[in-house]
Design a protein around this motif. Structure first.
Motif, mmCIF file in Angstrom:
data_model
loop_
_atom_site.group_PDB
_atom_site.id
_atom_site.type_symbol
_atom_site.label_atom_id
_atom_site.label_comp_id
_atom_site.label_asym_id
_atom_site.label_seq_id
_atom_site.Cartn_x
_atom_site.Cartn_y
_atom_site.Cartn_z
ATOM 1 N N ASP A 12 -5.876 -17.062 -39.037
ATOM 2 C CA ASP A 12 -6.878 -18.027 -39.748
ATOM 3 C C ASP A 12 -8.192 -17.339 -39.415
ATOM 4 O O ASP A 12 -8.969 -17.534 -40.420
ATOM 5 N N GLU A 13 -8.512 -16.992 -38.388
ATOM 6 C CA GLU A 13 -9.800 -16.492 -38.085
ATOM 7 C C GLU A 13 -10.029 -15.027 -38.571
ATOM 8 O O GLU A 13 -11.240 -14.937 -39.325
ATOM 9 N N ILE A 14 -9.179 -14.207 -38.723
ATOM 10 C CA ILE A 14 -9.405 -12.954 -39.517
ATOM 11 C C ILE A 14 -9.436 -13.252 -40.789
ATOM 12 O O ILE A 14 -10.402 -12.711 -41.601
ATOM 13 N N VAL A 15 -8.843 -14.380 -41.739
ATOM 14 C CA VAL A 15 -8.928 -14.613 -42.832
ATOM 15 C C VAL A 15 -10.359 -15.085 -43.145
ATOM 16 O O VAL A 15 -10.959 -14.694 -44.059
ATOM 17 N N TYR A 16 -10.741 -15.981 -42.299
ATOM 18 C CA TYR A 16 -12.126 -16.501 -42.372
ATOM 19 C C TYR A 16 -13.261 -15.640 -42.387
ATOM 20 O O TYR A 16 -13.999 -15.385 -43.069
ATOM 21 N N MET A 17 -13.080 -14.525 -41.237
ATOM 22 C CA MET A 17 -14.178 -13.521 -41.337
ATOM 23 C C MET A 17 -14.345 -12.465 -42.673
ATOM 24 O O MET A 17 -15.274 -12.125 -43.047
ATOM 25 N N LEU A 18 -12.982 -12.171 -42.875
ATOM 26 C CA LEU A 18 -12.897 -11.181 -44.263
ATOM 27 C C LEU A 18 -13.504 -12.082 -45.594
ATOM 28 O O LEU A 18 -14.262 -11.424 -46.000
#
Length: 75
Positions: A12-18
């Motif tokens: 979820d954090e990777i999706v948010y950053m991307l």
């Protein structure tokens, strides 16, 4: 090929950053004061980020970040 195990929270954090990075690029691409050379580099970066995004995001989320290609018409 490299594999990686991540938790759901990390995904979820990777999706948010991307998403944030892609949103920023899309916003900057609309800025008329930025030179075309810079915009071309930004578009290349966007492609790389979107390819990463496709691996972790849902199909619905990906649809929101698909960029229509610019086709040149010949007259």
């Amino acid at each position: 090929m490299i594999g990686i195990l991540i938790s759901e929270d990390e995904k979820d954090e990777i999706v948010y950053m991307l998403k944030r990075e892609m949103d920023e690029i899309l916003f900057d691409l609309k800025e008329p004061r930025i030179e075309q050379v810079i915009k071309a580099a930004m578009e290349e970066r966007y492609k790389i980020l979107f390819n990463l995004f496709k691996r972790v995001a849902t199909e619905y989320e990906c649809m929101n970040y698909m960029v229509r290609s610019k086709k040149k018409s010949n007259g």
